[in-house]
Design a protein around this motif. Structure first.
Motif, PDB file in Angstrom:
ATOM      1  N   GLU A  61       0.820  -1.210   0.000  1.00 39.46           N
ATOM      2  CA  GLU A  61       0.000   0.000   0.000  1.00 39.46           C
ATOM      3  C   GLU A  61       0.856   1.263   0.000  1.00 39.46           C
ATOM      4  OE1 GLU A  61      -3.339   0.426   2.568  1.00 39.46           O
ATOM      5  OE2 GLU A  61      -3.832  -1.694   2.443  1.00 39.46           O
ATOM      6  N   GLU A  62       2.172   1.077  -0.180  1.00 34.44           N
ATOM      7  CA  GLU A  62       3.046   2.250  -0.164  1.00 34.44           C
ATOM      8  C   GLU A  62       2.768   3.188  -1.325  1.00 34.44           C
ATOM      9  OE1 GLU A  62       5.426  -1.056  -2.137  1.00 34.44           O
ATOM     10  OE2 GLU A  62       4.293  -0.930  -0.287  1.00 34.44           O
ATOM     11  N   ASP A  63       2.076   2.712  -2.375  1.00 36.21           N
ATOM     12  CA  ASP A  63       1.752   3.596  -3.492  1.00 36.21           C
ATOM     13  C   ASP A  63       0.672   4.615  -3.132  1.00 36.21           C
ATOM     14  OD1 ASP A  63      -0.303   1.724  -3.438  1.00 36.21           O
ATOM     15  OD2 ASP A  63      -0.488   1.635  -5.623  1.00 36.21           O
ATOM     16  N   THR A  64       0.133   4.525  -1.923  1.00 32.90           N
ATOM     17  CA  THR A  64      -0.766   5.562  -1.410  1.00 32.90           C
ATOM     18  C   THR A  64      -0.005   6.879  -1.317  1.00 32.90           C
ATOM     19  OG1 THR A  64      -2.058   3.986  -0.146  1.00 32.90           O
ATOM     20  CG2 THR A  64      -2.163   6.265   0.599  1.00 32.90           C
ATOM     21  N   PHE A  65       1.296   6.791  -1.071  1.00 33.81           N
ATOM     22  CA  PHE A  65       2.125   7.985  -0.907  1.00 33.81           C
ATOM     23  C   PHE A  65       3.004   8.198  -2.133  1.00 33.81           C
ATOM     24  CE2 PHE A  65       0.948   6.630   3.304  1.00 33.81           C
ATOM     25  CZ  PHE A  65       0.524   7.821   3.866  1.00 33.81           C
ATOM     26  N   ILE A  66       3.107   9.435  -2.544  1.00 32.39           N
ATOM     27  CA  ILE A  66       3.873   9.804  -3.733  1.00 32.39           C
ATOM     28  C   ILE A  66       4.922  10.827  -3.336  1.00 32.39           C
ATOM     29  CG2 ILE A  66       3.761  10.796  -6.047  1.00 32.39           C
ATOM     30  CD1 ILE A  66       0.732  10.165  -6.003  1.00 32.39           C
ATOM     31  N   ARG A  67       6.159  10.551  -3.699  1.00 38.45           N
ATOM     32  CA  ARG A  67       7.238  11.519  -3.474  1.00 38.45           C
ATOM     33  C   ARG A  67       7.192  12.533  -4.601  1.00 38.45           C
ATOM     34  NH1 ARG A  67      12.413  11.372  -0.534  1.00 38.45           N
ATOM     35  NH2 ARG A  67      13.198  13.473  -0.817  1.00 38.45           N
ATOM     36  N   ILE A  68       7.153  13.817  -4.248  1.00 38.81           N
ATOM     37  CA  ILE A  68       7.127  14.898  -5.230  1.00 38.81           C
ATOM     38  C   ILE A  68       8.358  15.758  -5.001  1.00 38.81           C
ATOM     39  CG2 ILE A  68       5.879  16.909  -6.090  1.00 38.81           C
ATOM     40  CD1 ILE A  68       3.345  15.609  -5.203  1.00 38.81           C
ATOM     41  N   LEU A  72       8.750  16.791  -0.607  1.00 39.18           N
ATOM     42  CA  LEU A  72       7.349  16.514  -0.327  1.00 39.18           C
ATOM     43  C   LEU A  72       6.973  15.056  -0.596  1.00 39.18           C
ATOM     44  CD1 LEU A  72       4.999  18.459   0.464  1.00 39.18           C
ATOM     45  CD2 LEU A  72       4.532  18.716  -1.963  1.00 39.18           C
ATOM     46  N   ILE A  73       6.208  14.494   0.321  1.00 39.33           N
ATOM     47  CA  ILE A  73       5.539  13.207   0.128  1.00 39.33           C
ATOM     48  C   ILE A  73       4.066  13.472   0.405  1.00 39.33           C
ATOM     49  CG2 ILE A  73       5.219  10.844   0.939  1.00 39.33           C
ATOM     50  CD1 ILE A  73       8.137  10.826   1.831  1.00 39.33           C
ATOM     51  N   ILE A  74       3.200  13.123  -0.551  1.00 46.20           N
ATOM     52  CA  ILE A  74       1.774  13.375  -0.363  1.00 46.20           C
ATOM     53  C   ILE A  74       0.987  12.072  -0.380  1.00 46.20           C
ATOM     54  CG2 ILE A  74       1.882  15.677  -1.384  1.00 46.20           C
ATOM     55  CD1 ILE A  74       0.488  14.372  -3.888  1.00 46.20           C
ATOM     56  N   ASN A  75      -0.177  12.127   0.245  1.00 45.93           N
ATOM     57  CA  ASN A  75      -1.123  11.019   0.194  1.00 45.93           C
ATOM     58  C   ASN A  75      -1.975  11.238  -1.049  1.00 45.93           C
ATOM     59  OD1 ASN A  75      -3.418   9.359   0.511  1.00 45.93           O
ATOM     60  ND2 ASN A  75      -3.227   9.431   2.743  1.00 45.93           N
ATOM     61  N   ARG A  76      -1.911  10.310  -1.999  1.00 47.78           N
ATOM     62  CA  ARG A  76      -2.594  10.464  -3.284  1.00 47.78           C
ATOM     63  C   ARG A  76      -4.105  10.645  -3.134  1.00 47.78           C
ATOM     64  NH1 ARG A  76      -1.950   7.358  -7.548  1.00 47.78           N
ATOM     65  NH2 ARG A  76       0.135   6.722  -7.034  1.00 47.78           N
ATOM     66  N   HIS A  77      -4.688  10.159  -2.047  1.00 50.28           N
ATOM     67  CA  HIS A  77      -6.129  10.253  -1.847  1.00 50.28           C
ATOM     68  C   HIS A  77      -6.582  11.685  -1.554  1.00 50.28           C
ATOM     69  CE1 HIS A  77      -6.309   5.953  -2.100  1.00 50.28           C
ATOM     70  NE2 HIS A  77      -5.458   5.824  -1.097  1.00 50.28           N
ATOM     71  N   TYR A  78      -5.663  12.580  -1.255  1.00 50.13           N
ATOM     72  CA  TYR A  78      -6.004  13.971  -0.959  1.00 50.13           C
ATOM     73  C   TYR A  78      -5.785  14.912  -2.141  1.00 50.13           C
ATOM     74  CZ  TYR A  78      -6.662  12.815   3.929  1.00 50.13           C
ATOM     75  OH  TYR A  78      -7.141  12.277   5.104  1.00 50.13           O
ATOM     76  N   GLU A 106       8.240  20.809 -12.846  1.00 53.19           N
ATOM     77  CA  GLU A 106       8.519  19.485 -13.397  1.00 53.19           C
ATOM     78  C   GLU A 106       7.869  18.387 -12.554  1.00 53.19           C
ATOM     79  OE1 GLU A 106       9.359  16.805 -16.038  1.00 53.19           O
ATOM     80  OE2 GLU A 106       9.781  18.919 -16.407  1.00 53.19           O
ATOM     81  N   ALA A 107       7.970  18.504 -11.226  1.00 51.85           N
ATOM     82  CA  ALA A 107       7.380  17.501 -10.341  1.00 51.85           C
ATOM     83  C   ALA A 107       5.861  17.474 -10.476  1.00 51.85           C
ATOM     84  CB  ALA A 107       7.787  17.770  -8.895  1.00 51.85           C
ATOM     85  N   LEU A 108       5.256  18.654 -10.564  1.00 51.56           N
ATOM     86  CA  LEU A 108       3.798  18.714 -10.707  1.00 51.56           C
ATOM     87  C   LEU A 108       3.341  18.233 -12.076  1.00 51.56           C
ATOM     88  CD1 LEU A 108       2.909  22.015  -8.839  1.00 51.56           C
ATOM     89  CD2 LEU A 108       2.507  19.675  -8.094  1.00 51.56           C
ATOM     90  N   LYS A 109       4.126  18.539 -13.090  1.00 57.16           N
ATOM     91  CA  LYS A 109       3.798  18.072 -14.440  1.00 57.16           C
ATOM     92  C   LYS A 109       3.800  16.539 -14.466  1.00 57.16           C
ATOM     93  CE  LYS A 109       5.376  18.339 -19.219  1.00 57.16           C
ATOM     94  NZ  LYS A 109       6.455  18.733 -20.114  1.00 57.16           N
ATOM     95  N   GLN A 110       4.810  15.928 -13.869  1.00 60.76           N
ATOM     96  CA  GLN A 110       4.911  14.474 -13.793  1.00 60.76           C
ATOM     97  C   GLN A 110       3.740  13.892 -13.011  1.00 60.76           C
ATOM     98  OE1 GLN A 110       7.435  12.632 -15.334  1.00 60.76           O
ATOM     99  NE2 GLN A 110       6.104  10.918 -14.848  1.00 60.76           N
ATOM    100  N   LEU A 111       3.397  14.512 -11.880  1.00 61.16           N
ATOM    101  CA  LEU A 111       2.273  14.053 -11.064  1.00 61.16           C
ATOM    102  C   LEU A 111       0.972  14.115 -11.866  1.00 61.16           C
ATOM    103  CD1 LEU A 111       1.053  13.171  -8.344  1.00 61.16           C
ATOM    104  CD2 LEU A 111       0.879  15.611  -7.779  1.00 61.16           C
ATOM    105  N   LYS A 112       0.751  15.222 -12.534  1.00 58.36           N
ATOM    106  CA  LYS A 112      -0.450  15.412 -13.352  1.00 58.36           C
ATOM    107  C   LYS A 112      -0.555  14.337 -14.429  1.00 58.36           C
ATOM    108  CE  LYS A 112      -2.688  18.938 -16.247  1.00 58.36           C
ATOM    109  NZ  LYS A 112      -2.587  18.343 -17.559  1.00 58.36           N
ATOM    110  N   GLU A 113       0.552  14.067 -15.119  1.00 56.12           N
ATOM    111  CA  GLU A 113       0.548  13.037 -16.154  1.00 56.12           C
ATOM    112  C   GLU A 113       0.243  11.652 -15.572  1.00 56.12           C
ATOM    113  OE1 GLU A 113       4.376  13.423 -18.013  1.00 56.12           O
ATOM    114  OE2 GLU A 113       3.817  15.299 -19.031  1.00 56.12           O
TER     115      GLU A 113
END
Length: 119
Positions: A61-68, A72-78, A106-113
């Motif tokens: 379940e570690e994919d719940t968290f994303i390193r940006i 920053l590490i965020i919870n993808r559900h938020y 760049e980090a946000l662009k990757q997250l968005k994609e």
């Protein structure tokens, strides 16, 4: 059953449901944990150390968290709103509480994609 992240320091132990962790941010040799109830905790761990704790403790379940980026590490559900050009990420529980954090374009662009691919 809820998964918990356990973070132990010399004097403290925090056992928190992963669903309550909104994000963790880096502050040099320390990290800040922000919870969905608004509580903020300063941790005596670097973000990389916390990232390893997440990987070791959450078994699948570690994919719940994303390193940006580096900070920053965020919870993808938020994830609520991403604006790449403004370097803005809004995290929300969809009950009115919203937290705004910044990250590199760049980090946000990757997250968005990545989010678009999941969609």
């Amino acid at each position: 059953m809820a998964k918990f992240l356990i973070i132990a320091t010399g004097n403290d132990l925090i056992r928190i449901a992963t669903s309550k962790v909104v994000y963790l941010s880096s502050d040099g040799n320390y990290s800040t944990l922000v919870q969905s109830d608004g509580e903020v905790r300063l941790l005596t761990y670097q973000l990389g150390q916390i990232e390893r704790m997440i990987a070791n403790q959450l078994n699948g379940e570690e994919d719940t968290f994303i390193r940006i980026g580096k900070c920053l590490i965020i919870n993808r559900h938020y994830i609520y709103y991403i604006n790449v050009s403004k370097q803005q990420l809004i995290l929300s529980d969809n009950n009115g509480a919203k937290l705004t954090v910044t990250a590199s374009r760049e980090a946000l662009k990757q997250l968005k994609e990545n989010i678009e691919k999941e969609g």
